[in-house]
Write a protein that holds these residues in place. Structure first.
Motif, mmCIF file in Angstrom:
data_model
loop_
_atom_site.group_PDB
_atom_site.id
_atom_site.type_symbol
_atom_site.label_atom_id
_atom_site.label_comp_id
_atom_site.label_asym_id
_atom_site.label_seq_id
_atom_site.Cartn_x
_atom_site.Cartn_y
_atom_site.Cartn_z
ATOM 1 N N THR A 12 0.846 -1.181 0.000
ATOM 2 C CA THR A 12 0.000 0.000 0.000
ATOM 3 C C THR A 12 0.880 1.228 0.000
ATOM 4 O OG1 THR A 12 -1.719 1.221 1.204
ATOM 5 C CG2 THR A 12 -0.115 0.022 2.524
ATOM 6 N N MET A 13 0.325 2.355 -0.418
ATOM 7 C CA MET A 13 1.120 3.574 -0.466
ATOM 8 C C MET A 13 1.228 4.264 0.889
ATOM 9 S SD MET A 13 -0.064 5.415 -3.987
ATOM 10 C CE MET A 13 1.049 6.788 -3.644
ATOM 11 N N ASN A 14 0.260 4.018 1.739
ATOM 12 C CA ASN A 14 0.156 4.812 2.967
ATOM 13 C C ASN A 14 0.811 4.131 4.156
ATOM 14 O OD1 ASN A 14 -1.523 6.751 1.621
ATOM 15 N ND2 ASN A 14 -3.196 5.281 1.797
ATOM 16 N N VAL A 15 0.994 4.904 5.209
ATOM 17 C CA VAL A 15 1.467 4.344 6.470
ATOM 18 C C VAL A 15 0.450 3.315 6.969
ATOM 19 C CG1 VAL A 15 1.779 4.908 8.916
ATOM 20 C CG2 VAL A 15 2.862 6.303 7.159
ATOM 21 N N VAL A 16 0.937 2.204 7.468
ATOM 22 C CA VAL A 16 0.071 1.133 7.958
ATOM 23 C C VAL A 16 0.409 0.870 9.416
ATOM 24 C CG1 VAL A 16 -0.602 -1.277 7.709
ATOM 25 C CG2 VAL A 16 -0.060 0.082 5.677
ATOM 26 N N THR A 17 -0.581 1.022 10.273
ATOM 27 C CA THR A 17 -0.341 0.811 11.708
ATOM 28 C C THR A 17 -0.961 -0.484 12.220
ATOM 29 O OG1 THR A 17 -2.279 2.129 12.283
ATOM 30 C CG2 THR A 17 -0.171 3.287 12.147
ATOM 31 N N THR A 18 -1.685 -1.182 11.365
ATOM 32 C CA THR A 18 -2.344 -2.425 11.766
ATOM 33 C C THR A 18 -1.492 -3.614 11.364
ATOM 34 O OG1 THR A 18 -4.480 -1.360 11.386
ATOM 35 C CG2 THR A 18 -4.460 -3.768 11.603
ATOM 36 N N ARG A 19 -1.104 -4.380 12.348
ATOM 37 C CA ARG A 19 -0.189 -5.499 12.122
ATOM 38 C C ARG A 19 -0.740 -6.490 11.094
ATOM 39 N NH1 ARG A 19 1.107 -9.304 17.243
ATOM 40 N NH2 ARG A 19 1.271 -11.244 16.098
ATOM 41 N N GLN A 20 -2.042 -6.716 11.110
ATOM 42 C CA GLN A 20 -2.631 -7.729 10.240
ATOM 43 C C GLN A 20 -2.574 -7.351 8.764
ATOM 44 O OE1 GLN A 20 -3.911 -6.586 13.048
ATOM 45 N NE2 GLN A 20 -3.980 -8.395 14.345
ATOM 46 N N ARG A 21 -2.308 -6.091 8.473
ATOM 47 C CA ARG A 21 -2.293 -5.658 7.081
ATOM 48 C C ARG A 21 -0.951 -5.865 6.393
ATOM 49 N NH1 ARG A 21 -4.569 0.071 5.989
ATOM 50 N NH2 ARG A 21 -4.173 -0.696 3.894
ATOM 51 N N TYR A 22 0.031 -6.330 7.155
ATOM 52 C CA TYR A 22 1.356 -6.534 6.566
ATOM 53 C C TYR A 22 1.419 -7.887 5.873
ATOM 54 C CZ TYR A 22 3.186 -2.272 8.571
ATOM 55 O OH TYR A 22 3.419 -0.951 8.844
ATOM 56 N N ASP A 23 2.038 -7.895 4.692
ATOM 57 C CA ASP A 23 2.050 -9.090 3.856
ATOM 58 C C ASP A 23 3.291 -9.950 4.047
ATOM 59 O OD1 ASP A 23 0.832 -6.687 1.666
ATOM 60 O OD2 ASP A 23 -0.397 -8.383 2.334
ATOM 61 N N TYR A 24 4.411 -9.320 4.306
ATOM 62 C CA TYR A 24 5.677 -10.040 4.427
ATOM 63 C C TYR A 24 6.374 -9.633 5.716
ATOM 64 C CZ TYR A 24 4.892 -10.722 -0.567
ATOM 65 O OH TYR A 24 4.344 -11.036 -1.771
ATOM 66 N N TRP A 25 7.061 -10.604 6.312
ATOM 67 C CA TRP A 25 7.770 -10.387 7.573
ATOM 68 C C TRP A 25 9.167 -10.965 7.491
ATOM 69 C CZ3 TRP A 25 5.780 -7.924 11.920
ATOM 70 C CH2 TRP A 25 4.412 -7.598 11.875
ATOM 71 N N GLY A 26 10.101 -10.299 8.153
ATOM 72 C CA GLY A 26 11.419 -10.854 8.327
ATOM 73 C C GLY A 26 11.473 -11.764 9.541
ATOM 74 N N GLN A 27 12.653 -12.337 9.774
ATOM 75 C CA GLN A 27 12.836 -13.290 10.869
ATOM 76 C C GLN A 27 13.188 -12.605 12.187
ATOM 77 O OE1 GLN A 27 12.218 -16.721 10.688
ATOM 78 N NE2 GLN A 27 11.253 -15.929 8.833
ATOM 79 N N GLY A 28 13.572 -11.361 12.110
ATOM 80 C CA GLY A 28 13.857 -10.610 13.328
ATOM 81 C C GLY A 28 15.334 -10.541 13.662
ATOM 82 N N THR A 29 15.694 -9.497 14.395
ATOM 83 C CA THR A 29 17.054 -9.325 14.885
ATOM 84 C C THR A 29 16.979 -8.848 16.332
ATOM 85 O OG1 THR A 29 19.200 -8.270 14.443
ATOM 86 C CG2 THR A 29 17.253 -6.941 14.029
ATOM 87 N N GLN A 30 17.819 -9.429 17.168
ATOM 88 C CA GLN A 30 17.776 -9.132 18.602
ATOM 89 C C GLN A 30 18.502 -7.834 18.901
ATOM 90 O OE1 GLN A 30 16.363 -10.968 21.364
ATOM 91 N NE2 GLN A 30 16.893 -9.070 22.444
ATOM 92 N N VAL A 31 17.862 -6.977 19.661
ATOM 93 C CA VAL A 31 18.478 -5.761 20.188
ATOM 94 C C VAL A 31 18.449 -5.851 21.707
ATOM 95 C CG1 VAL A 31 18.252 -3.260 20.447
ATOM 96 C CG2 VAL A 31 17.911 -4.327 18.204
ATOM 97 N N THR A 32 19.613 -5.727 22.320
ATOM 98 C CA THR A 32 19.711 -5.766 23.770
ATOM 99 C C THR A 32 20.410 -4.495 24.237
ATOM 100 O OG1 THR A 32 19.860 -8.171 23.763
ATOM 101 C CG2 THR A 32 20.553 -7.039 25.773
ATOM 102 N N VAL A 33 19.760 -3.777 25.133
ATOM 103 C CA VAL A 33 20.321 -2.545 25.679
ATOM 104 C C VAL A 33 20.599 -2.779 27.155
ATOM 105 C CG1 VAL A 33 20.040 -0.064 25.987
ATOM 106 C CG2 VAL A 33 18.980 -1.214 24.021
ATOM 107 N N SER A 34 21.871 -2.806 27.485
ATOM 108 C CA SER A 34 22.258 -3.124 28.849
ATOM 109 C C SER A 34 23.658 -2.612 29.115
ATOM 110 C CB SER A 34 22.210 -4.640 29.069
ATOM 111 O OG SER A 34 22.715 -4.982 30.342
ATOM 112 N N SER A 35 23.894 -2.240 30.367
ATOM 113 C CA SER A 35 25.237 -1.830 30.742
ATOM 114 C C SER A 35 26.026 -3.015 31.299
ATOM 115 C CB SER A 35 25.166 -0.700 31.774
ATOM 116 O OG SER A 35 24.389 -1.091 32.884
#
Length: 124
Positions: free
Chosen positions: A101-124
């Motif tokens: 779609t051309m517009n911003v999409v805020t609804t998770r169910q409207r997304y067609d493709y997903w990546g596998q994810g990448t871990q972000v850890t913020v810690s001292s």
């Protein structure tokens, strides 16, 4: 069939920065709205940011406004999420997703493709 691959996650100290990349294949990101989601342990997946395919719109969750910046490089078929001033509560698996779609999409169910994810850890 579109594929999305995230990279750039890792360990950062509070106040530090990371840049996530979402590389697409099989689809052209210039025809898709691209969203970045995150999911922390025990929590629902939430939308962090989205950029429209038409360059006219971006969305940021209140929790990341002023700290995160989403951008796209259509020539590289890649979307980025620059994360500055990181906080421990930003710790999560970050996923990118594409919606036809051309517009911003805020609804998770409207997304067609997903990546596998990448871990972000913020810690001292």
């Amino acid at each position: 069939q579109g594929q999305l691959v995230e990279s750039g996650g890792g360990l950062a100290q509070p106040g530090g920065s990371l840049r996530l990349s979402c590389a697409a294949s099989g689809i052209s990101v210039d025809y898709y709205a691209i969203g970045w989601f995150r999911q922390a342990p025990g929590k629902e997946r939430e939308l962090v940011s989205c950029i429209s395919s038409s360059y006219v719109g971006t969305y940021y969750a209140d929790s990341v406004k002023g700290r995160f910046t989403i951008s796209r490089d259509n020539a590289k078929n890649t979307v980025y999420l620059q994360m500055n001033s990181l906080k421990p509560e930003d710790t999560a698996v970050y996923y990118c997703a594409a919606a036809r779609t051309m517009n911003v999409v805020t609804t998770r169910q409207r997304y067609d493709y997903w990546g596998q994810g990448t871990q972000v850890t913020v810690s001292s």
